[in-house]
Design a protein around this motif. Structure first.
Motif, short mmCIF file in Angstrom:
data_model
loop_
_atom_site.label_atom_id
_atom_site.label_comp_id
_atom_site.label_asym_id
_atom_site.label_seq_id
_atom_site.Cartn_x
_atom_site.Cartn_y
_atom_site.Cartn_z
N ASP A 54 2.87 25.58 3.14
CA ASP A 54 3.20 24.20 3.55
C ASP A 54 3.40 23.21 2.35
OD1 ASP A 54 3.26 24.76 6.26
OD2 ASP A 54 1.27 24.59 6.40
N ILE A 55 4.54 22.54 2.32
CA ILE A 55 4.82 21.80 1.24
C ILE A 55 5.30 20.29 1.57
CG2 ILE A 55 6.51 21.49 -0.76
CD1 ILE A 55 7.13 24.44 -0.49
N LEU A 56 4.79 19.30 0.49
CA LEU A 56 5.19 17.93 0.71
C LEU A 56 6.32 17.73 0.14
CD1 LEU A 56 1.75 16.21 0.55
CD2 LEU A 56 2.92 16.82 2.67
N ASN A 57 7.63 17.36 0.62
CA ASN A 57 8.75 16.84 -0.04
C ASN A 57 9.11 15.26 -0.19
OD1 ASN A 57 9.94 19.76 -0.57
ND2 ASN A 57 9.55 19.78 1.57
N LEU A 58 9.17 15.01 -1.28
CA LEU A 58 9.58 13.39 -1.55
C LEU A 58 11.14 13.23 -0.89
CD1 LEU A 58 8.01 10.83 -2.39
CD2 LEU A 58 9.54 11.21 -4.63
N SER A 59 10.92 12.38 0.12
CA SER A 59 12.18 11.99 0.94
C SER A 59 12.44 10.73 1.16
CB SER A 59 11.77 12.81 2.26
OG SER A 59 13.04 12.43 3.38
N THR A 60 13.98 10.34 1.17
CA THR A 60 14.24 9.32 1.67
C THR A 60 14.98 9.14 3.09
OG1 THR A 60 16.40 9.23 0.33
CG2 THR A 60 14.49 8.18 -0.63
N ASP A 61 14.78 10.25 3.84
CA ASP A 61 15.63 10.62 5.01
C ASP A 61 15.56 9.36 6.03
OD1 ASP A 61 15.76 12.92 4.07
OD2 ASP A 61 14.23 13.98 5.57
N LEU A 62 14.51 8.65 5.90
CA LEU A 62 14.36 7.32 6.90
C LEU A 62 15.06 6.13 6.20
CD1 LEU A 62 10.55 8.24 8.13
CD2 LEU A 62 12.75 9.13 9.17
N GLU A 63 15.70 6.03 5.37
CA GLU A 63 16.36 4.91 4.76
C GLU A 63 17.40 4.61 6.03
OE1 GLU A 63 17.89 5.15 0.94
OE2 GLU A 63 16.27 4.76 0.01
N GLY A 64 17.62 3.22 6.16
CA GLY A 64 18.67 2.59 6.98
C GLY A 64 18.10 2.52 8.39
N ALA A 65 16.84 3.24 8.70
CA ALA A 65 16.17 2.76 10.07
C ALA A 65 15.61 1.43 10.26
CB ALA A 65 15.06 3.86 10.13
N THR A 66 15.59 1.22 11.59
CA THR A 66 14.75 -0.33 11.87
C THR A 66 13.23 0.30 11.97
OG1 THR A 66 16.47 -1.02 12.97
CG2 THR A 66 14.26 -1.72 13.65
N TYR A 104 2.48 21.44 -3.03
CA TYR A 104 1.89 22.61 -2.38
C TYR A 104 0.85 22.00 -1.61
CZ TYR A 104 5.35 25.91 -3.86
OH TYR A 104 6.73 26.57 -4.06
N ILE A 105 0.63 22.02 -0.16
CA ILE A 105 -0.54 21.58 0.34
C ILE A 105 -1.93 22.39 0.01
CG2 ILE A 105 -1.43 20.80 2.52
CD1 ILE A 105 1.22 20.07 3.44
N ALA A 106 -1.62 23.57 -0.22
CA ALA A 106 -2.72 24.52 -0.65
C ALA A 106 -3.47 24.26 -1.88
CB ALA A 106 -2.34 26.02 -0.45
N MET A 107 -2.68 23.67 -2.68
CA MET A 107 -3.61 23.17 -3.76
C MET A 107 -4.13 21.93 -3.86
SD MET A 107 -0.13 24.46 -6.53
CE MET A 107 -1.39 24.16 -7.85
N LEU A 108 -4.14 21.13 -2.93
CA LEU A 108 -4.68 19.93 -2.69
C LEU A 108 -6.34 20.07 -2.22
CD1 LEU A 108 -2.22 17.85 -0.61
CD2 LEU A 108 -2.32 17.88 -2.94
N PRO A 109 -7.15 19.17 -2.68
CA PRO A 109 -8.47 19.24 -2.11
C PRO A 109 -8.65 18.93 -0.77
CG PRO A 109 -8.20 17.22 -3.15
CD PRO A 109 -6.79 18.04 -3.42
N ASP A 110 -9.58 19.66 -0.06
CA ASP A 110 -9.85 19.59 1.34
C ASP A 110 -9.87 18.15 1.93
OD1 ASP A 110 -9.68 22.41 1.52
OD2 ASP A 110 -12.11 22.61 1.36
N SER A 111 -10.45 17.24 1.24
CA SER A 111 -10.40 15.86 1.45
C SER A 111 -9.03 15.31 1.92
CB SER A 111 -11.28 14.85 0.56
OG SER A 111 -10.64 14.99 -0.81
N ALA A 112 -8.15 15.71 0.84
CA ALA A 112 -6.83 15.03 1.20
C ALA A 112 -6.03 16.01 2.54
CB ALA A 112 -5.86 15.44 -0.01
N LYS A 113 -6.27 17.31 2.27
CA LYS A 113 -5.68 18.02 3.25
C LYS A 113 -5.87 17.69 4.95
CE LYS A 113 -6.71 22.04 1.47
NZ LYS A 113 -6.63 23.61 1.26
N THR A 114 -7.19 17.29 4.94
CA THR A 114 -7.66 17.13 6.23
C THR A 114 -7.01 15.87 6.95
OG1 THR A 114 -9.65 16.28 5.48
CG2 THR A 114 -9.62 18.66 6.19
N VAL A 115 -6.75 14.83 6.15
CA VAL A 115 -6.26 13.67 6.65
C VAL A 115 -4.57 13.42 6.81
CG1 VAL A 115 -8.33 12.46 5.68
CG2 VAL A 115 -6.24 12.54 4.21
N ILE A 116 -3.92 14.51 6.38
CA ILE A 116 -2.39 14.38 6.32
C ILE A 116 -1.93 14.44 7.81
CG2 ILE A 116 -0.27 15.78 6.11
CD1 ILE A 116 -1.62 17.11 3.50
#
Length: 343
Positions: A110-122, A215-227
């Motif tokens: 599982d991966i976090l990808n920086l995105s601007t997909d939501l640009e232009g939305a209300t 990569y989410i697997a490389m994050l500390p558990d404290s960060a993973k559990t609040v995503i």
């Protein structure tokens, strides 16, 4: 006692500031900073004043007011089109699947990808209700009135609407997600980054945030559990959004990891189910334990917009409103209103 929703004006700065101080951090759209809030109110006034009817980079700020005392006890906001002054960043949770023939194993990351997909939305956001008023459906009144404003000014808003929910904040006011991800690159605490973003926007994210996937697997558990987990105070708001047809589609806030909910604007329940009618009479015989049903009622355009709970007896030929709501909203026989069922 009747509460109404109306557009905020510059005189509302002090009560909005007092509410902003109660948010507890992580509430980017309501910073406890007078200058930033005044700029919001000035920008909101310009949005309500704008003549054109196209989608634009407007901000609309509303307040909840007690008509008996005149006190402002809540607030909310609508952003006409996000991502116009600076990029609107989110993390999108994706996946990468790889297969090893030699090991006879398939790996999914599982991966976090920086995105601007939501640009232009209300965007609907900035909702805060004074702790003393968190009963009687007032939170729902504030939230749903925004959708009726969008409906009755539809050309000013995009075809997709989003809502960012505050993520998990620890007892010290920090963000486990920030500490585990972005904080490692910025050399500042969550509180510092959140305050800077609220005052000056998130262009610094574009300047400093690494663009490669995380990569989410490389994050500390404290960060993973609040995503994708909302702040405890935002769980009710998340349920309200889901009842309106919003869904979580794997977008999260880049600061605290809270979920970003999305919906097709015309499919939002309050927008889809609202009804336009002309009031034929005002009566004391309509109301609780009398005839009629409780509705969320709005009327007026732009600066004249108001919303409140009231009772309507709608037979089709005759539409009668209760006297109390009519007084609060300034409604007379012959006026056109919009209403939706109170649920």
């Amino acid at each position: 006692m009747t509460f109404i929703i109306r557009p905020a004006d510059l005189n509302d700065l002090q009560p909005i500031y007092e509410m902003a101080k109660r948010t507890g951090g992580g509430f980017t759209n309501l910073p406890p900073d007078r200058k930033a809030l005044m700029q919001k109110l000035e920008r909101s006034a310009a949005g309500f004043d704008r003549v054109g009817e196209e989608v634009a980079d407007d901000l609309y700020v509303f307040v909840l007011q007690n008509t008996a005392t005149g006190e402002v006890r809540g607030t909310c906001q609508i952003f006409g089109k996000v991502g116009q002054r600076w990029p609107f960043y989110s993390y999108r949770i994706g996946a990468l699947t790889q297969h090893s023939v030699e090991l006879e194993r398939t790996f999914r990351a599982d991966i976090l990808n920086l995105s601007t997909d939501l640009e232009g939305a209300t965007e609907v956001g900035g909702l805060f209700l004074h702790p003393g008023e968190r009963a009687g459906g007032l939170g729902m009144l504030i939230a749903r009135s925004r959708y009726l404003f969008i409906r009755n000014h539809r050309a000013r808003f995009a075809d997709r609407t989003i809502a960012e929910l505050r993520g998990v904040i620890d007892e010290a006011g920090g963000s486990p997600f920030w500490d585990g991800v972005a904080g490692r690159f910025f050399g500042m605490s969550f509180q510092e980054a959140d305050e800077f973003n609220a005052k000056f926007g998130n262009q610094f994210i574009a300047d400093l945030m690494p663009k490669h996937p995380v990569y989410i697997a490389m994050l500390p558990d404290s960060a993973k559990t609040v995503i994708g987990v909302p702040h405890p105070s935002g769980r009710a708001a998340m349920r309200m959004l889901e009842n309106e047809g919003f869904a979580w589609e794997n977008y999260i806030d880049i600061f605290d990891g809270g979920p970003t909910m999305t919906a097709r604007t015309d499919q939002i329940r309050s927008i889809r189910d609202a009804k336009d009618v002309k009031i034929t009479a005002v009566s004391d015989d309509v109301g609780e334990h009398k005839s009629g049903d409780k509705k969320l009622i709005t009327l007026g355009r732009l600066h004249a917009f108001k919303a409140a709970y009231g009772w309507i007896d709608d037979t089709g030929d005759n539409v009668i409103i209760d006297s109390n709501c009519a007084r609060a909203l300034g409604i007379s026989a012959g006026d056109a209103v919009t209403y939706v069922e109170r649920t």
